[in-house]
Design a protein around this motif. Structure first.
Motif, PDB file in Angstrom:
ATOM      1  N   ALA A 104      28.101 -15.482  36.703  1.00 26.45           N
ATOM      2  CA  ALA A 104      29.063 -14.532  36.131  1.00 26.45           C
ATOM      3  C   ALA A 104      29.129 -13.277  36.988  1.00 26.45           C
ATOM      4  O   ALA A 104      28.324 -13.078  37.912  1.00 26.45           O
ATOM      5  CB  ALA A 104      28.671 -14.194  34.698  1.00 26.45           C
ATOM      6  N   ARG A 105      30.058 -12.413  36.660  1.00 24.95           N
ATOM      7  CA  ARG A 105      30.233 -11.159  37.397  1.00 24.95           C
ATOM      8  C   ARG A 105      30.731 -10.077  36.460  1.00 24.95           C
ATOM      9  O   ARG A 105      31.357 -10.364  35.439  1.00 24.95           O
ATOM     10  CB  ARG A 105      31.245 -11.344  38.531  1.00 24.95           C
ATOM     11  CG  ARG A 105      32.584 -11.886  38.067  1.00 24.95           C
ATOM     12  CD  ARG A 105      33.574 -12.039  39.183  1.00 24.95           C
ATOM     13  NE  ARG A 105      34.757 -12.755  38.735  1.00 24.95           N
ATOM     14  CZ  ARG A 105      35.888 -12.837  39.438  1.00 24.95           C
ATOM     15  NH1 ARG A 105      35.976 -12.238  40.607  1.00 24.95           N
ATOM     16  NH2 ARG A 105      36.912 -13.520  38.974  1.00 24.95           N
ATOM     17  N   ALA A 106      30.425  -8.851  36.834  1.00 24.20           N
ATOM     18  CA  ALA A 106      30.992  -7.687  36.154  1.00 24.20           C
ATOM     19  C   ALA A 106      31.678  -6.867  37.231  1.00 24.20           C
ATOM     20  O   ALA A 106      31.150  -5.867  37.717  1.00 24.20           O
ATOM     21  CB  ALA A 106      29.909  -6.887  35.441  1.00 24.20           C
ATOM     22  N   ALA A 107      32.849  -7.329  37.634  1.00 21.95           N
ATOM     23  CA  ALA A 107      33.576  -6.706  38.730  1.00 21.95           C
ATOM     24  C   ALA A 107      34.587  -5.710  38.196  1.00 21.95           C
ATOM     25  O   ALA A 107      35.014  -5.796  37.039  1.00 21.95           O
ATOM     26  CB  ALA A 107      34.277  -7.767  39.578  1.00 21.95           C
ATOM     27  N   SER A 108      34.970  -4.782  39.045  1.00 20.64           N
ATOM     28  CA  SER A 108      36.025  -3.816  38.735  1.00 20.64           C
ATOM     29  C   SER A 108      35.754  -3.130  37.395  1.00 20.64           C
ATOM     30  O   SER A 108      34.752  -2.432  37.239  1.00 20.64           O
ATOM     31  CB  SER A 108      37.378  -4.527  38.750  1.00 20.64           C
ATOM     32  OG  SER A 108      38.434  -3.598  38.704  1.00 20.64           O
ATOM     33  N   THR A 140      45.451  -0.748  46.837  1.00 21.17           N
ATOM     34  CA  THR A 140      44.136  -0.199  46.557  1.00 21.17           C
ATOM     35  C   THR A 140      43.990   1.152  47.215  1.00 21.17           C
ATOM     36  O   THR A 140      44.146   1.270  48.430  1.00 21.17           O
ATOM     37  CB  THR A 140      43.047  -1.151  47.100  1.00 21.17           C
ATOM     38  OG1 THR A 140      43.270  -2.440  46.551  1.00 21.17           O
ATOM     39  CG2 THR A 140      41.675  -0.671  46.743  1.00 21.17           C
ATOM     40  N   PRO A 141      43.703   2.211  46.454  1.00 24.11           N
ATOM     41  CA  PRO A 141      43.579   3.530  47.035  1.00 24.11           C
ATOM     42  C   PRO A 141      42.267   3.678  47.781  1.00 24.11           C
ATOM     43  O   PRO A 141      41.225   3.943  47.196  1.00 24.11           O
ATOM     44  CB  PRO A 141      43.634   4.453  45.821  1.00 24.11           C
ATOM     45  CG  PRO A 141      43.137   3.629  44.692  1.00 24.11           C
ATOM     46  CD  PRO A 141      43.520   2.231  45.000  1.00 24.11           C
ATOM     47  N   MET A 142      42.275   3.470  49.079  1.00 25.62           N
ATOM     48  CA  MET A 142      41.065   3.548  49.883  1.00 25.62           C
ATOM     49  C   MET A 142      41.169   4.713  50.858  1.00 25.62           C
ATOM     50  O   MET A 142      41.940   4.667  51.813  1.00 25.62           O
ATOM     51  CB  MET A 142      40.878   2.243  50.663  1.00 25.62           C
ATOM     52  CG  MET A 142      40.625   1.040  49.779  1.00 25.62           C
ATOM     53  SD  MET A 142      39.006   1.063  49.028  1.00 25.62           S
ATOM     54  CE  MET A 142      38.002   0.769  50.467  1.00 25.62           C
ATOM     55  N   ALA A 202      34.260  -0.250  47.249  1.00 23.28           N
ATOM     56  CA  ALA A 202      34.226  -1.573  46.628  1.00 23.28           C
ATOM     57  C   ALA A 202      32.906  -2.284  46.889  1.00 23.28           C
ATOM     58  O   ALA A 202      32.862  -3.495  47.116  1.00 23.28           O
ATOM     59  CB  ALA A 202      35.394  -2.428  47.102  1.00 23.28           C
ATOM     60  N   ALA A 203      31.779  -1.524  46.868  1.00 20.71           N
ATOM     61  CA  ALA A 203      30.465  -2.111  47.104  1.00 20.71           C
ATOM     62  C   ALA A 203      30.071  -3.039  45.964  1.00 20.71           C
ATOM     63  O   ALA A 203      30.474  -2.842  44.819  1.00 20.71           O
ATOM     64  CB  ALA A 203      29.432  -0.999  47.260  1.00 20.71           C
ATOM     65  N   THR A 204      29.279  -4.046  46.293  1.00 24.26           N
ATOM     66  CA  THR A 204      28.800  -4.998  45.296  1.00 24.26           C
ATOM     67  C   THR A 204      27.296  -5.209  45.462  1.00 24.26           C
ATOM     68  O   THR A 204      26.739  -4.973  46.542  1.00 24.26           O
ATOM     69  CB  THR A 204      29.509  -6.355  45.406  1.00 24.26           C
ATOM     70  OG1 THR A 204      29.308  -6.871  46.734  1.00 24.26           O
ATOM     71  CG2 THR A 204      30.993  -6.225  45.149  1.00 24.26           C
TER      72      THR A 204
END
Length: 468
Positions: A104-108, A140-142, A202-204
């Motif tokens: 699973a993931r908890a992204a964004s 994406t505001p980068m 957007a680090a993971t």
């Protein structure tokens, strides 16, 4: 008592015993301490926000000692995420964020929600991060990359360089997101520096890396391990500080109710898109076939449900306008002979509007391109068939008019004197005819001229002879 009476009595007694047993089993564990579990799976939208809010309230009213919010989400809508966070922060009982099961993931948006929970944990082989917000246009505001991988502080992030209205709006969204996640990190004593990096760059992190960097509290293989490791911790909730006593407690699931499931179905962008199409075409069919009712009623219901879903979703009004233009051009093609120019333009406008209808940058909120391609292909095929039928009709022999009447033959229904008039059957119709020569009833005739509703005929020749 008759046999039928015994059967009825047995059925009543059986139903009463079943009801009593059900009530006893349902009420037996009421006084037993338990932990509520809410599973937040898939894109985060209005349905998910309403489900979580209602489930937290129900669990609180039922006397749950804590809530396990199990996450597996790619992200979702900003407003829905804020509603969920507000519900977690306002909860009177602690909420344990748990990224599970494995994979699973908890992204964004899921990263923000995990940071909002007083206790955060992850199952093995899960990950968290990639929390950069997405703007209205799907971009994406980068800002410029961070030097050396170290994120800037909140003070430096507030000093956005102005490169016009778009850059100002981008920096506003970015800085607001950074402030939100930093405040959540500071509230629960977690790594605010990495939180900002997850928004800016957007680090993971994997589960073990998240524990090492103090992004989550621990790794738990299942819910029982989660409760055991959280036992004895002191956490901050809306009512103050609470010491958790969760080891060995029973877990009670709180699945979505009927309304939440219904909202989850219709707010799926592809389902909402199909409902919108069904509504439009249903009303069009009713307009072309008035009195059939079924297309109109079905189309009206589908259109209203689709429009309700659209107002809950991140809709691009430019895409909606292009879809409306496409439908208008397709209808115009029916009434204006343009050899398919308007129809082809309508199909193109409709497909472009369908692609632009939702924000494609928001995870899980885009119409399936295969559905759009299939509908566009069907539209082109139907348009080609209509154009083929039109061209065939133009090349076909005319079935009325003076020229065609001159080729028709028929049979006299009564005798006609020379220069007189009578009735004849020509082309399956009764016509008033006039003949220069006398003809008997039943004679085969051929039309030689027409004057309004009066046809001039002569005897039809067969070979060298003439019918009499």
């Amino acid at each position: 008592m008759s046999r039928k009476g015994w059967i009825v009595l047995g059925a009543v007694l059986g139903a009463a015993l079943t009801l009593a047993w059900t009530r006893s089993t349902a009420q037996a564990p009421v006084n037993e301490a338990f932990v509520a579990r809410i599973e937040l799976t898939g894109p985060i939208g209005p349905a998910a926000a309403e489900y979580v809010d209602n489930a937290i309230k129900r669990a609180t009213d039922d006397g749950a000692k804590a809530i396990v919010l199990q996450l597996d989400t790619p992200g979702g809508l900003l407003e829905s995420m804020r509603d969920i966070i507000a519900g977690i922060l306002a909860s009177k009982i602690p909420v344990l964020g748990y990224v599970a099961p494995s994979g699973a993931r908890a992204a964004s948006a899921g990263t923000y929600i995990l940071y909002a929970c007083p206790v955060a944990a992850m199952a093995p082989a899960t990950h968290v991060g990639a929390a950069t917000p997405v703007t209205m246009g799907g971009t994406t505001p980068m800002p410029s990359p961070l030097g050396g991988g170290a994120p800037a502080s909140s003070k430096s992030s507030d000093k956005a360089v102005d490169h016009g209205a778009d850059d100002a709006e981008t920096n506003k969204i970015l800085n607001d997101a950074i402030a939100t996640i930093r405040s959540l990190a500071q509230m629960h004593g977690r790594n605010a520096v990495w939180a900002e990096q997850a928004v800016r760059g957007a680090a993971t992190l994997t589960a073990s890396e998240a524990v090492q960097q103090h992004v989550v509290d621990f790794v738990a293989v299942d819910t029982d391990a989660l409760l055991a490791q959280a036992d004895g911790r002191s956490v901050h909730v809306d009512g103050g500080t609470v010491t958790l006593a969760l080891r060995g407690l029973r877990v009670r699931d709180y699945p979505p109710d009927g309304r939440a499931r219904f909202l989850g179905i219709i707010t799926n962008p592809t389902i909402a898109y199909v409902l919108l199409l069904a509504g439009i075409y249903g009303l069009i069919l009713e307009a072309f076939h008035p009195g059939s009712f079924y297309p109109g009623v079905t189309g009206g219901i589908c259109l209203l449900i689709g429009l309700y879903a659209l107002q809950l979703l991140p809709v691009s009004y430019a895409g909606l306008a292009l879809m409306a233009l496409g439908v208008a051009l397709l209808l115009a093609e029916v009434f204006i002979p343009t050899a398919g120019v308007l129809g082809i333009g309508g199909v193109i406008a409709f497909m472009l509007g369908s692609i632009m209808l939702f924000r494609t940058g928001v995870p899980g909120y885009a119409v399936n391109l295969g559905v759009i391609a299939g509908i566009g292909f069907c539209g082109i095929v139907i348009l080609a068939m209509l154009l083929r039928l039109v061209m065939r009709a133009r090349r076909a022999r005319a079935f009325n008019g003076d020229d065609e009447m001159l080729q028709d033959t028929g049979e006299l229904l009564q005798a006609v004197a020379a220069g007189g008039e009578g009735w004849a059957r020509i082309g399956g119709e009764r016509w008033r005819v006039q003949s220069a020569m006398a003809l008997p009833a039943g004679a085969r005739i051929q039309v030689v001229d027409r004057q309004g509703l009066l046809l001039k005929v002569s005897a039809m020749r067969t070979g060298e002879g003439e019918t009499t």
